[in-house]
Design a protein around this motif. Structure first.
Motif, PDB file in Angstrom:
ATOM      1  N   THR A 195      62.085  18.521  25.626  1.00  0.00           N
ATOM      2  CA  THR A 195      63.314  18.257  24.873  1.00  0.00           C
ATOM      3  C   THR A 195      63.940  16.963  25.358  1.00  0.00           C
ATOM      4  O   THR A 195      63.963  16.682  26.554  1.00  0.00           O
ATOM      5  N   VAL A 196      64.443  16.165  24.427  1.00  0.00           N
ATOM      6  CA  VAL A 196      65.151  14.941  24.781  1.00  0.00           C
ATOM      7  C   VAL A 196      66.585  15.301  25.150  1.00  0.00           C
ATOM      8  O   VAL A 196      67.250  16.054  24.435  1.00  0.00           O
ATOM      9  N   TRP A 197      67.056  14.772  26.278  1.00  0.00           N
ATOM     10  CA  TRP A 197      68.415  15.035  26.730  1.00  0.00           C
ATOM     11  C   TRP A 197      69.144  13.731  27.002  1.00  0.00           C
ATOM     12  O   TRP A 197      68.541  12.762  27.466  1.00  0.00           O
ATOM     13  N   ILE A 198      70.442  13.732  26.738  1.00  0.00           N
ATOM     14  CA  ILE A 198      71.344  12.695  27.240  1.00  0.00           C
ATOM     15  C   ILE A 198      72.432  13.416  28.012  1.00  0.00           C
ATOM     16  O   ILE A 198      72.940  14.449  27.562  1.00  0.00           O
ATOM     17  N   ILE A 199      72.766  12.895  29.170  1.00  0.00           N
ATOM     18  CA  ILE A 199      73.810  13.521  29.981  1.00  0.00           C
ATOM     19  C   ILE A 199      74.475  12.461  30.847  1.00  0.00           C
ATOM     20  O   ILE A 199      73.815  11.540  31.343  1.00  0.00           O
ATOM     21  N   ALA A 231      70.844  26.254  15.748  1.00  0.00           N
ATOM     22  CA  ALA A 231      70.876  26.125  14.287  1.00  0.00           C
ATOM     23  C   ALA A 231      70.210  24.833  13.820  1.00  0.00           C
ATOM     24  O   ALA A 231      69.774  24.744  12.669  1.00  0.00           O
ATOM     25  N   VAL A 232      70.130  23.828  14.706  1.00  0.00           N
ATOM     26  CA  VAL A 232      69.531  22.543  14.313  1.00  0.00           C
ATOM     27  C   VAL A 232      68.241  22.246  15.071  1.00  0.00           C
ATOM     28  O   VAL A 232      67.666  21.172  14.921  1.00  0.00           O
ATOM     29  N   ARG A 233      67.765  23.205  15.847  1.00  0.00           N
ATOM     30  CA  ARG A 233      66.628  22.924  16.741  1.00  0.00           C
ATOM     31  C   ARG A 233      65.403  22.426  16.002  1.00  0.00           C
ATOM     32  O   ARG A 233      64.645  21.580  16.510  1.00  0.00           O
ATOM     33  N   ALA A 234      65.168  22.910  14.799  1.00  0.00           N
ATOM     34  CA  ALA A 234      63.982  22.498  14.055  1.00  0.00           C
ATOM     35  C   ALA A 234      64.100  21.072  13.518  1.00  0.00           C
ATOM     36  O   ALA A 234      63.104  20.504  13.064  1.00  0.00           O
ATOM     37  N   HIS A 235      65.306  20.491  13.587  1.00  0.00           N
ATOM     38  CA  HIS A 235      65.520  19.181  12.986  1.00  0.00           C
ATOM     39  C   HIS A 235      65.862  18.088  13.989  1.00  0.00           C
ATOM     40  O   HIS A 235      66.036  16.936  13.596  1.00  0.00           O
ATOM     41  N   VAL A 236      65.986  18.424  15.263  1.00  0.00           N
ATOM     42  CA  VAL A 236      66.323  17.416  16.268  1.00  0.00           C
ATOM     43  C   VAL A 236      65.305  17.437  17.401  1.00  0.00           C
ATOM     44  O   VAL A 236      64.563  18.400  17.592  1.00  0.00           O
ATOM     45  N   ASP A 237      65.303  16.341  18.151  1.00  0.00           N
ATOM     46  CA  ASP A 237      64.420  16.234  19.315  1.00  0.00           C
ATOM     47  C   ASP A 237      65.096  16.733  20.587  1.00  0.00           C
ATOM     48  O   ASP A 237      64.438  16.932  21.599  1.00  0.00           O
ATOM     49  N   GLY A 238      66.412  16.892  20.532  1.00  0.00           N
ATOM     50  CA  GLY A 238      67.123  17.332  21.721  1.00  0.00           C
ATOM     51  C   GLY A 238      68.619  17.238  21.542  1.00  0.00           C
ATOM     52  O   GLY A 238      69.130  17.227  20.417  1.00  0.00           O
ATOM     53  N   TYR A 239      69.324  17.099  22.670  1.00  0.00           N
ATOM     54  CA  TYR A 239      70.786  17.207  22.660  1.00  0.00           C
ATOM     55  C   TYR A 239      71.430  16.249  23.651  1.00  0.00           C
ATOM     56  O   TYR A 239      70.830  15.880  24.660  1.00  0.00           O
ATOM     57  N   TRP A 240      72.665  15.900  23.355  1.00  0.00           N
ATOM     58  CA  TRP A 240      73.523  15.274  24.361  1.00  0.00           C
ATOM     59  C   TRP A 240      74.425  16.381  24.861  1.00  0.00           C
ATOM     60  O   TRP A 240      75.254  16.918  24.128  1.00  0.00           O
ATOM     61  N   LEU A 241      74.283  16.734  26.122  1.00  0.00           N
ATOM     62  CA  LEU A 241      75.088  17.789  26.730  1.00  0.00           C
ATOM     63  C   LEU A 241      76.361  17.170  27.292  1.00  0.00           C
ATOM     64  O   LEU A 241      76.330  16.434  28.279  1.00  0.00           O
TER      65      LEU A 241
END
Length: 308
Positions: A59-63, A271-281
């Protein structure tokens, strides 16, 4: 654009990430007196438009660096390593606080709230040579010059071109509140700003120049259907413009200053997991740049991670 050294420093240091914005809890871009603009980092190769899934390391993360440091002090199980000890984790570091633990393979990232400050740092050779990615956080706030707010796609394009000339990855994080400048007649509530953001095609225009784009939807986190609708549409728009771009969705412990539960964060993220590469936490603390922020809430952030 001719600016003074004091103006450049002010812009570079203006990195208090707000809940309605990007939520970086006070990290500054890493700078040094070195003439090097950073290690060579090639632009990511073309990839499928389908989002990456599976393990935490995929998973791609930004933090924000300060957020990572707080989470480490709270994390008694030592599980953070599996999420952020990977090149897929972009950690926003500060010149005086290198927040990436020794030996971790996280991607060191510097953040800027204005193109002029980014240009000054790169062309002036003051960026820490360990930096591998730069992030341009253009928002409707005093840290981003008015001209840049009025033409975000143009300045994101310039920022992306400049970053790539210096062999750095480019992360675009355009705030939805730019609609207040671009379409001032659009009301701020009821999801109208999200639709206007999509109608203007900003996600696609900006993604065309980016390696990673953050969809700042965290203010809609408590409304899962609205959150998912906006993120999915923006992600689709971004990938149509640039099939190689990585798309992340912003999630926050206190969007717009209102604390939420870890479960609420997880519901929005899943809810968006199938459409994104990851998250900014995001786990933003109150600051001069985020007067409404009520955090930080590191335990909520950790619990949300566990749920994901």
């Amino acid at each position: 654009m001719k600016i003074s050294g004091r103006q450049v420093l002010a812009s570079v240091l203006a990195l208090a990430w707000t809940a309605g914005c990007s939520g970086n809890s006070g990290s500054n871009p890493a700078q040094s007196n070195s003439a090097s603009s950073g290690p060579a980092q090639s632009t990511p190769a073309s990839r499928s438009s389908a989002a990456t899934g599976g393990s935490a390391s995929g998973t791609v993360w930004i933090i924000g660096g300060s957020t990572l440091t707080r989470l480490q002090s709270t994390d008694t199980s030592g599980t953070l390593k599996q999420y952020f000890d990977t090149p897929n984790a972009y950690v926003v570091v500060a010149a005086k606080q290198w927040s990436i633990p020794a030996g971790w393979t996280s991607t060191p990232t510097a953040s800027f709230t204005s193109y002029s400050a980014l240009q000054s740092a790169l062309d002036g050779g003051t960026l820490d040579p360990r930096i591998k990615a730069v992030l341009y956080d253009n928002e409707n706030w005093t840290q981003t010059p008015t001209a840049e707010q009025q033409d975000p796609a143009h300045y994101d394009q310039l920022a992306g071109q400049l970053a790539h000339q210096h062999h750095l990855q480019f992360i675009a994080t355009p705030a939805v509140d730019l609609i207040s400048v671009l379409s001032p007649a659009v009301p701020s509530g009821g999801g109208r700003r999200y639709q206007s953001f999509l109608d203007l095609g900003l996600a696609g225009q900006i993604a065309a120049s980016a390696d990673v784009i953050d969809i700042q939807a965290q203010a809609a986190e408590s409304n899962v259907s609205q959150f998912a609708s906006f993120v999915d549409a923006a992600a689709d728009q971004a990938r149509k413009a640039n099939p190689a771009v990585k798309v992340v969705a912003g999630i926050s412990t206190n969007p717009s200053g209102t604390a939420v539960t870890a479960d609420a964060m997880d519901q929005a993220a899943k809810a968006v997991r199938a459409h994104v590469d990851g998250y900014w936490l995001n786990d933003p603390a109150a600051s001069a740049f985020c007067p409404k922020c009520s955090g930080p809430y590191p335990q909520i952030a950790l619990d949300a991670l566990s749920g994901l």
